[in-house]
Motif scaffolding. Sequence first.
Motif, short mmCIF file in Angstrom:
data_model
loop_
_atom_site.label_atom_id
_atom_site.label_comp_id
_atom_site.label_asym_id
_atom_site.label_seq_id
_atom_site.Cartn_x
_atom_site.Cartn_y
_atom_site.Cartn_z
N ASP A 131 0.81 -1.23 0.00
CA ASP A 131 0.00 0.00 0.00
C ASP A 131 0.84 1.28 0.00
N VAL A 132 1.79 1.35 -0.92
CA VAL A 132 2.57 2.57 -1.11
C VAL A 132 1.74 3.56 -1.93
N ILE A 133 1.55 4.76 -1.44
CA ILE A 133 0.78 5.77 -2.19
C ILE A 133 1.54 6.14 -3.45
N ASN A 134 0.88 6.04 -4.58
CA ASN A 134 1.52 6.20 -5.89
C ASN A 134 1.41 7.64 -6.37
N LEU A 135 2.52 8.37 -6.29
CA LEU A 135 2.56 9.75 -6.80
C LEU A 135 3.48 9.86 -8.01
N VAL A 456 8.73 10.18 -7.79
CA VAL A 456 9.76 10.24 -8.82
C VAL A 456 10.66 11.43 -8.52
N VAL A 457 11.96 11.19 -8.43
CA VAL A 457 12.92 12.28 -8.25
C VAL A 457 13.74 12.41 -9.52
N ARG A 471 8.94 15.03 -8.85
CA ARG A 471 7.79 15.26 -9.74
C ARG A 471 6.64 14.37 -9.31
N PHE A 472 5.53 15.01 -8.97
CA PHE A 472 4.34 14.29 -8.55
C PHE A 472 3.31 14.30 -9.68
N CYS A 473 2.66 13.18 -9.88
CA CYS A 473 1.57 13.08 -10.86
C CYS A 473 0.29 12.77 -10.10
N ILE A 474 -0.65 13.70 -10.17
CA ILE A 474 -1.91 13.55 -9.44
C ILE A 474 -2.88 12.71 -10.26
N ARG A 485 -2.45 12.93 3.76
CA ARG A 485 -1.42 12.09 4.38
C ARG A 485 -0.06 12.38 3.75
N VAL A 486 -0.07 12.55 2.44
CA VAL A 486 1.18 12.83 1.73
C VAL A 486 1.78 14.16 2.18
#
Length: 507
Positions: A131-135, A456-457, A471-474, A485-486
Motif C-alpha cells: 500500500d505505497v501511495i503512488n505519486l 519520482v525524483v 515530480r508528482f503526478c496527481i 497524508r502525503v
Amino acid sequence: MGFALQVYHAACNGALYSRPFIESFEETPMLVAVLTYMGYGILTIFGYLRDFMREWKIEKCHIAREREEQKDFVPLYQDFENFYTRNLYMRIRDSWNRPICSAPGATFDLVERSSNDYNWTFEYTGRVVKDVINLGSYNYLGFAENTGACATAAGEVTVKFGVGMASTRQEMGNLDRHEELEKLVASFLGVESAMAFGMGFATNSMNIPALAGKGCLILSDELNHASLVLGARLSTSTIRVFKHNNMQSLEKLLRDAIVHGQPRTHQPWKKILILVEGIYSMEGSIIRLPEVIALKKKYKAYLYLDEAHSIGALGPYGRGVVDYFGLDSKDVDVMMGTFTKSFCAAGGYIAGRKDLIDYLRTHSHSAIYATSMSLPVVEQIITSMKCIMGKDGTTIGRSRIQRLAENTVYFRRRLREMGFIIYGNNDSPVVPMMLYMPAKIGAFGREMLKRNIGVVVVGFPATPIIESRARFCISAAHTKEMLDRVTTRFLATASTSNLQNHCPSIF
C-alpha cells in the motif's frame, strides 16, 4: 535567513484567452545555486578519487571497470563519458527502476531490494512493501485497474483474439477493432480522421520525418520531449529552438524565417512546422495554445501538438489542451497524443484532416513496418475512451475528469501553503517540487518510501544542473485523505532530509 527571490507569474487574460492563465516559476536562490554547484563539485572530486582507487585496486567495488579479460578489446564503456554514471548516478540509482508487484493504481505494492555494491547490483529481500501511495505513475484518470469495465473488456478480447497480431496493419494485422479505435479517436477529438500506432515514442520520432524534410524549417520548444527532438533530427529539416513557452521568442524566429528564407539561397522554406507539447512533463506548464495558433495563422506555419500528458487530463470533457482553452481542433494541423497516460494502455495516435492521415498511412515508417497494436491494448483504450465520452451510459468518466481537476488544485494549494517551491500551471496534474541539491535527490526519494509514499525524483541531465526536483503526478484515483497524508509526511521528510536548505524562503 533572508533571500532575494524572484517569482515570475505569467498571466494572460487578453482577447485570446477565455479563462485566466497563470503559471509560476521561481528563480533558484543564489545561495542555493552556489551550494548546489559546490555539491556537484565535491561529488566530482570524490568521483575522481574513486576512479584513482579503482585503478590501483584499492576500491573494493570493481564493477565500474572493464573486465580484465577484455583489456585488449576496444573499451565498451568510454571512461570519461561514463564518469557521471559511475560516480554520481550509481550512488542514487536505488531511487529509480523500483519493481512493483501490483496494479499501479492510487496505491501499489513494492518489491523490496538491497545492494551490497553501491547500487551496481540489487538483491531481493523477499519482503513486499504494501500500500505505497503512488505519486509517480501517469494514471491521471485512474484507469490503471485490474478490476472494472476496462479490465473485463481486455480480458474477454484476450480470450477471443489472443495477445499478438504477428503482422503489420498493411498486411494481415488490420482488424475491425483497430479501425473502430481510430474512428473513436477522431470522434473524441472532433477531427476528420485519426491513426493509431503501437508505441508513443515512435509516434513522434517516426512521423515527423514523414511530415518534414530537407528545405523545411522546424521550430521546437527548448523543453520538448526527446521523441520530438529525435523526430526533428531524423527529418533532416533545419531546426531552430525557441525559449520555453515564450511567444516573443517564437514570433522572432517566425519573422526571421519569413524575411530571410533558407540559408545561403534565401529561397522560401518549403514549410515551417511548430512543435509544442500540451503539458510539459518536467515543468508542469501548459502551452499557450491560443497565442501559438494566432502566430501560426499570422505567419502561415503548421502546428504539431503533442498531447501525451494533456489528453484526458485537461479540459471539461477531457479532450486535452484544445478543450481546456475552448478552441477549435481544426486550428491544429497535426494532433498527436499517447494512450499510455490517461488511458493506461500503450501506443499513440496522429489525428487531423483525412488527407493528412491518408498520406501518413503510406509514408510513415511506424505505419508501414511496425507490428499492429495488441488487441487487449486496443480494447483498454476503446473502453476507457468511451467511459470518458459518456458512451458507456454512465457519468464515471466525467466525474473522474472533475475529480482530477479538484485534486490537482487542492494538492498544489497545500504545497504552496506549506512553503514548498513548485513549478507550473495551477491546473496541471504534473507537479514539480524543487529539491535543487544533488544529495537531496536520493535522500528525499528514500525518506518518502520509508513513509510508504512512492515518488519520482529527477536530476541532471534530465533537468538543469541546479534545478533537481521531485515530480508528482496527481490522479483521479487519489482521495483527499491520501493527499493530506502525503503533505503531512512531506513536512516530516523535509525535517529528516534537511529540505530547509532547498526552501530558504520559508524555513
